[in-house]
Motif scaffolding. Structure first.
Motif, PDB file in Angstrom:
ATOM      1  N   GLY A   1      54.073  53.570 -21.756  1.00  0.00           N
ATOM      2  CA  GLY A   1      53.127  52.945 -22.684  1.00  0.00           C
ATOM      3  C   GLY A   1      53.597  51.568 -23.101  1.00  0.00           C
ATOM      4  N   SER A   2      54.901  51.451 -23.406  1.00  0.00           N
ATOM      5  CA  SER A   2      55.408  50.148 -23.851  1.00  0.00           C
ATOM      6  C   SER A   2      55.394  49.139 -22.704  1.00  0.00           C
ATOM      7  CB  SER A   2      56.812  50.298 -24.406  1.00  0.00           C
ATOM      8  OG  SER A   2      57.715  50.535 -23.355  1.00  0.00           O
ATOM      9  N   LEU A   3      55.619  49.620 -21.474  1.00  0.00           N
ATOM     10  CA  LEU A   3      55.542  48.698 -20.330  1.00  0.00           C
ATOM     11  C   LEU A   3      54.121  48.163 -20.177  1.00  0.00           C
ATOM     12  CD1 LEU A   3      57.750  50.493 -17.663  1.00  0.00           C
ATOM     13  CD2 LEU A   3      58.182  48.273 -18.732  1.00  0.00           C
ATOM     14  N   LEU A   4      53.152  49.034 -20.381  1.00  0.00           N
ATOM     15  CA  LEU A   4      51.756  48.611 -20.232  1.00  0.00           C
ATOM     16  C   LEU A   4      51.339  47.652 -21.334  1.00  0.00           C
ATOM     17  CD1 LEU A   4      49.982  51.895 -19.133  1.00  0.00           C
ATOM     18  CD2 LEU A   4      50.186  49.770 -17.855  1.00  0.00           C
ATOM     19  N   ILE A   5      51.783  47.941 -22.559  1.00  0.00           N
ATOM     20  CA  ILE A   5      51.390  47.081 -23.680  1.00  0.00           C
ATOM     21  C   ILE A   5      52.208  45.792 -23.662  1.00  0.00           C
ATOM     22  CG2 ILE A   5      51.311  46.951 -26.209  1.00  0.00           C
ATOM     23  CD1 ILE A   5      51.078  50.025 -26.125  1.00  0.00           C
ATOM     24  N   GLY A   6      53.384  45.850 -23.069  1.00  0.00           N
ATOM     25  CA  GLY A   6      54.255  44.671 -23.039  1.00  0.00           C
ATOM     26  C   GLY A   6      55.220  44.654 -24.197  1.00  0.00           C
ATOM     27  N   SER A   7      55.489  45.822 -24.767  1.00  0.00           N
ATOM     28  CA  SER A   7      56.416  45.847 -25.906  1.00  0.00           C
ATOM     29  C   SER A   7      57.758  46.481 -25.531  1.00  0.00           C
ATOM     30  CB  SER A   7      55.778  46.606 -27.066  1.00  0.00           C
ATOM     31  OG  SER A   7      55.581  47.954 -26.713  1.00  0.00           O
ATOM     32  N   PHE A   8      58.009  46.651 -24.216  1.00  0.00           N
ATOM     33  CA  PHE A   8      59.248  47.301 -23.785  1.00  0.00           C
ATOM     34  C   PHE A   8      60.469  46.538 -24.297  1.00  0.00           C
ATOM     35  CE2 PHE A   8      62.365  48.235 -20.281  1.00  0.00           C
ATOM     36  CZ  PHE A   8      62.583  49.550 -20.668  1.00  0.00           C
ATOM     37  N   LEU A   9      61.390  47.276 -24.928  1.00  0.00           N
ATOM     38  CA  LEU A   9      62.634  46.727 -25.497  1.00  0.00           C
ATOM     39  C   LEU A   9      62.417  45.760 -26.660  1.00  0.00           C
ATOM     40  CD1 LEU A   9      64.952  46.231 -22.383  1.00  0.00           C
ATOM     41  CD2 LEU A   9      64.738  48.192 -23.890  1.00  0.00           C
ATOM     42  N   THR A  10      61.230  45.734 -27.225  1.00  0.00           N
ATOM     43  CA  THR A  10      61.016  44.961 -28.443  1.00  0.00           C
ATOM     44  C   THR A  10      61.290  45.872 -29.645  1.00  0.00           C
ATOM     45  OG1 THR A  10      58.710  45.613 -28.607  1.00  0.00           O
ATOM     46  CG2 THR A  10      59.166  43.620 -27.350  1.00  0.00           C
ATOM     47  N   PRO A  11      61.302  45.299 -30.854  1.00  0.00           N
ATOM     48  CA  PRO A  11      61.475  46.163 -32.032  1.00  0.00           C
ATOM     49  C   PRO A  11      60.426  47.277 -32.109  1.00  0.00           C
ATOM     50  CG  PRO A  11      61.737  43.877 -32.659  1.00  0.00           C
ATOM     51  CD  PRO A  11      61.320  43.873 -31.224  1.00  0.00           C
ATOM     52  N   THR A  12      59.196  46.968 -31.726  1.00  0.00           N
ATOM     53  CA  THR A  12      58.147  47.995 -31.732  1.00  0.00           C
ATOM     54  C   THR A  12      58.552  49.171 -30.858  1.00  0.00           C
ATOM     55  OG1 THR A  12      56.680  46.107 -31.606  1.00  0.00           O
ATOM     56  CG2 THR A  12      55.659  48.269 -31.499  1.00  0.00           C
ATOM     57  N   PHE A  13      59.133  48.851 -29.717  1.00  0.00           N
ATOM     58  CA  PHE A  13      59.559  49.894 -28.785  1.00  0.00           C
ATOM     59  C   PHE A  13      60.671  50.731 -29.405  1.00  0.00           C
ATOM     60  CE2 PHE A  13      62.748  51.057 -25.605  1.00  0.00           C
ATOM     61  CZ  PHE A  13      62.005  51.961 -24.858  1.00  0.00           C
ATOM     62  N   ALA A  14      61.617  50.044 -30.073  1.00  0.00           N
ATOM     63  CA  ALA A  14      62.721  50.771 -30.712  1.00  0.00           C
ATOM     64  C   ALA A  14      62.173  51.740 -31.749  1.00  0.00           C
ATOM     65  CB  ALA A  14      63.694  49.787 -31.360  1.00  0.00           C
ATOM     66  N   LEU A  15      61.179  51.272 -32.524  1.00  0.00           N
ATOM     67  CA  LEU A  15      60.594  52.133 -33.548  1.00  0.00           C
ATOM     68  C   LEU A  15      59.877  53.313 -32.917  1.00  0.00           C
ATOM     69  CD1 LEU A  15      59.128  49.522 -36.035  1.00  0.00           C
ATOM     70  CD2 LEU A  15      61.211  50.871 -36.233  1.00  0.00           C
ATOM     71  N   SER A  16      59.130  53.002 -31.853  1.00  0.00           N
ATOM     72  CA  SER A  16      58.369  54.029 -31.172  1.00  0.00           C
ATOM     73  C   SER A  16      59.295  55.102 -30.600  1.00  0.00           C
ATOM     74  CB  SER A  16      57.562  53.344 -30.078  1.00  0.00           C
ATOM     75  OG  SER A  16      56.746  54.222 -29.415  1.00  0.00           O
ATOM     76  N   LEU A  17      60.384  54.639 -29.969  1.00  0.00           N
ATOM     77  CA  LEU A  17      61.343  55.577 -29.364  1.00  0.00           C
ATOM     78  C   LEU A  17      62.028  56.412 -30.441  1.00  0.00           C
ATOM     79  CD1 LEU A  17      62.669  56.481 -26.729  1.00  0.00           C
ATOM     80  CD2 LEU A  17      64.405  54.735 -27.086  1.00  0.00           C
ATOM     81  N   ALA A  18      62.409  55.745 -31.546  1.00  0.00           N
ATOM     82  CA  ALA A  18      63.068  56.471 -32.630  1.00  0.00           C
ATOM     83  C   ALA A  18      62.146  57.542 -33.184  1.00  0.00           C
ATOM     84  CB  ALA A  18      63.465  55.505 -33.742  1.00  0.00           C
TER      85      ALA A  18
END
Lengths: 125, 178
Positions: B74-91
């Motif tokens: 999902g983050s790869l598709l949205i373009g948020s991979f390894l961004t803070p948003t991604f960190a929050l999502s993963l957490a």
């Protein structure tokens, strides 16, 4: 058909627990929102100092007339002693709410409480 | 010169099922980012409906797969991979999976029917929000003032948790009737 109900009894317990948790969160994190968290102390034309109100402690600040003693206790702050003549600052008593203010003008020391939701942008007398 | 033998990946029916379910979750996840949000961090989390259905239908291990695949793809598709948003999502995903795992193990011990989708959903939503907030406090906004958002965020989590739980339970009832 295994399960036709939307809610099981365990679900209802979880919902009730969540509904108990929420008011607790509100009262714990939002209760008494006007309470100040830090005090800003300005001595003459020096950079203001921010001190936390969580730790009870006494501070001494040196102004042109001498030392003023400021005390922090239970989230409140006051002038205990000041070398000024009229002692207005000491008579201001405890400050604890947002934007409350006390000053010792002769000794050029002032205290302002800074909380999370300031009630005033500025105050003029 | 000899050609290297072509690389073949063997997929089991399990893999394909997980991939299909994850794809569904990813689609919902991506669609949901298009929805306007009243507050940063507040999202209905409808993709978690899939996680819940998978948990109750196929077990915790599959739910972990589907949920983590959703977070990464999902983050790869949205373009948020390894961004803070991604960190929050993963957490959030890890925290809710941990709580779901615990609840899943303990559930057979509960007398009666045990937890249904709604119960799991609320637990997962609260854990998700908690995990996110802890990571936000540690990495993004290192100030305790952040916790003043907790009541509002948790209220949203409970409401959306109940909604996704009800949706999941309806889907499960539907699946099990067929």
């Amino acid at each position: 058909m295994i399960r036709t109900k939307i809610l099981t009894s365990a679900d209802i317990i979880v919902i009730c627990a969540a509904l108990v948790l929420l008011p607790w969160l509100y009262s714990h994190f939002w209760g008494d929102g006007s309470q100040g968290e830090t005090a800003r102390i300005q001595v003459a034309d020096q950079t203001p100092m921010i001190i936390p109100l969580q730790h009870s402690q006494r501070y001494t600040f040196d102004g042109p007339l001498g030392s003023s003693i400021i005390e922090v206790q239970d989230g409140r702050i006051r002038f205990v002693e000041s070398p000024c003549r009229n002692q207005l600052c000491v008579h201001s008593g405890w400050l604890q709410n947002d934007a409350e203010f006390a000053a010792c003008l002769p000794n050029l020391i002032s205290i302002t409480i800074a909380g999370r939701n300031p009630r005033f942008d500025s105050i003029n007398f | 010169m000899t050609q290297p033998p072509p690389l073949r990946l063997h997929s089991t029916p399990d893999d394909r099922r997980i991939a299909a379910l994850a794809a569904l979750a990813i689609a919902i996840h991506v669609l949901e980012t298009a929805l306007p949000s009243p507050l940063p961090g507040v999202k209905p989390g409808l993709a978690n409906v899939i996680t819940l259905v998978v948990l109750l239908q196929y077990g915790w291990r599959d739910a972990v797969w589907v949920s983590l695949l959703r977070v990464f793809a999902g983050s790869l598709l949205i373009g948020s991979f390894l961004t803070p948003t991604f960190a929050l999502s993963l957490a959030g995903a890890c925290a809710s999976l941990a709580v779901l795992g615990l609840a899943w193990r303990l559930n057979p011990l509960i007398p009666g029917q045990g937890l249904g989708a709604v119960g799991f959903s609320i637990l997962a939503a609260l854990a998700h929000m908690g995990g996110q907030l802890i990571i936000a406090r540690l990495l993004i906004i290192p100030h305790d003032g952040l916790f003043h958002l907790l009541p509002v965020l948790m209220t949203a989590a409970v409401l959306f948790g109940i909604v996704s739980g009800i949706i999941s339970q309806s889907i499960l009832i539907h699946i099990r009737q067929e």
